[in-house]
Design an enzyme around this catalytic site. Structure first.
Site, short mmCIF file in Angstrom:
data_model
loop_
_atom_site.label_atom_id
_atom_site.label_comp_id
_atom_site.label_asym_id
_atom_site.label_seq_id
_atom_site.Cartn_x
_atom_site.Cartn_y
_atom_site.Cartn_z
N LYS A 98 8.05 29.75 83.06
CA LYS A 98 7.99 30.07 81.63
C LYS A 98 6.53 29.91 81.23
O LYS A 98 6.01 28.80 81.20
CB LYS A 98 8.89 29.13 80.82
CG LYS A 98 8.75 29.37 79.32
CD LYS A 98 9.57 28.41 78.49
CE LYS A 98 9.01 28.35 77.09
NZ LYS A 98 9.75 27.45 76.21
N GLY A 159 9.93 24.27 67.50
CA GLY A 159 10.36 23.03 66.86
C GLY A 159 10.55 23.12 65.36
O GLY A 159 10.85 22.12 64.71
N ALA A 186 12.30 29.78 70.91
CA ALA A 186 11.62 28.97 69.90
C ALA A 186 11.97 29.33 68.46
O ALA A 186 12.08 30.49 68.10
CB ALA A 186 10.10 29.03 70.05
N GLY A 187 12.12 28.27 67.67
CA GLY A 187 12.25 28.41 66.22
C GLY A 187 13.65 28.38 65.68
O GLY A 187 13.84 28.37 64.47
N ASN A 208 15.62 24.07 72.40
CA ASN A 208 15.42 22.68 72.80
C ASN A 208 15.62 21.75 71.61
O ASN A 208 16.63 21.06 71.48
CB ASN A 208 14.04 22.50 73.41
CG ASN A 208 13.86 21.15 74.11
OD1 ASN A 208 13.06 21.02 75.01
ND2 ASN A 208 14.61 20.12 73.73
N THR A 209 14.67 21.79 70.67
CA THR A 209 14.69 20.83 69.57
C THR A 209 15.98 20.89 68.75
O THR A 209 16.49 19.85 68.32
CB THR A 209 13.46 21.05 68.68
OG1 THR A 209 12.29 21.07 69.50
CG2 THR A 209 13.33 19.95 67.64
#
Lengths: 261, 65
Positions: A98, A159, A186-187, A208-209
């Site tokens: 990645k 995040g 992301a986001g 993830n977050t």
């Protein structure tokens, strides 16, 4: 759910999960299992001679039976990213990478120039590159020209949990590259965000977050699994075309008390 | 000789990357290595000399997003 193919690997899950920021390794493990994901992102970090953090973390990932997707998180130049990818290939024994080249601190926006440069170098060395990019159509073209066979545009800054910032741009990418696997990376913050991008026809999401920082990461991992499945099923069932004005769903013909007949 | 290892300045005896890993106690652990931002393969560490002022990176698996 219909299978997804990324770099010739057939996958049953369309959710990719990050391994960072969980309250504990045990909760990370439970969240991975609850998500049903088959790919987990990992990184490389400095470790002193006596340290054991790397070893125990890697043992945990191996025990989960998932495929590791190493990242180049934090790299600021193409040179750093290429060296990190080369180290990752050796340590994790995979050609998958990645690719992140960060250009700006506040938004962690990719440096798309460095990204394309690094992608070209890594593809020439046989890497399967998953580029973390913006939603810019021309950059996406350049990444494909460089040999990437998957694109991973952001929905919003890493995040941030904002969900899709620019649905128009994501739709344009989907329309322009109908045959390239597109993964939103992301986001995303809520399961509904994942459903929304899957309903745009995206092939998968990487989170993830949103899971790791939820009050109940395991419950949230399960919620995202369902959200991704729902969005994919909705996309495949071909949503109706929206309209501006109402259209009665109940037949209007033979309505009682109708005076217009 | 004085080099930087993972961002810290160190005085070391080792003259090759393989010897440095031994000296710093990495044993046979799986690590990734680079010198001055250039990747050095595992099998090349024995033959990779160190010189004064080199910046060495030694990394292992970690959580990532």
């Amino acid at each position: 759910m219909d299978p997804l193919t990324l770099y010739d690997e057939r996958l049953g899950s369309r959710l990719l999960l990050g391994s960072a920021r969980y309250p504990s390794p045990a909760i990370l493990g439970e969240a991975v299992r609850a998500s049903g994901c088959e790919i987990v992102t990992v990184s490389l970090r400095r470790e002193a001679g006596g340290g054991r953090a790397g070893e125990s973390f890697w043992a945990l990932i191996r025990d989960l039976g998932v495929k590791a997707l190493p990242n180049t998180a934090g790299c600021r130049t193409a040179k750093e990213a290429v060296a990190t990818a080369q180290m990752a290939r050796e340590v994790f024994a995979t050609d998958w990478i990645k690719l992140e080249v960060i250009g700006e601190e506040d938004t962690l926006q990719p440096d798309v120039f460095g990204l394309v440069e690094a992608a070209r170098a890594l593809v020439s060395e046989g890497f399967c590159v998953f580029p973390y990019t913006t939603d810019d159509l021309v950059v996406a073209e350049r990444l494909l020209d460089a040999g990437c066979r998957v694109l991973m545009p952001w929905a919003a800054p890493i995040g941030s949990g904002r969900g899709v910032n620019n649905a128009f741009a994501l739709r344009a990418l989907r329309a322009h590259f109908p045959d390239t696997p597109l993964v939103v990376d992301a986001g995303l913050g809520a399961p509904s965000h994942a459903t929304a991008v899957m309903e745009l026809g995206y092939d998968a999401v990487l989170l993830n977050t949103a899971v790791a920082r939820a009050g109940d990461p395991v419950g949230m991992a399960r919620a995202f699994r369902l959200a991704v499945e729902a969005g994919r099923a909705g996309w495949r069932a071909q949503p109706m075309t929206p309209r501006d004005m109402a259209e009665p769903s109940t037949p209007t013909i033979d309505r009682p008390f109708d005076q217009s007949a | 000789m004085r080099i930087r290892v993972n961002g810290r300045s160190l005085e070391v005896q080792a003259t090759t990357l393989a010897r440095l890993l031994e000296e710093l106690g990495y044993g046979d652990r799986k690590v990734g290595t680079a010198i001055n931002q250039e990747f050095v393969r595992d099998r090349d560490r024995d033959a990779t000399p160190l010189k004064d002022g080199d910046a060495v990176e030694i990394v292992t698996p970690r959580q990532g997003g």
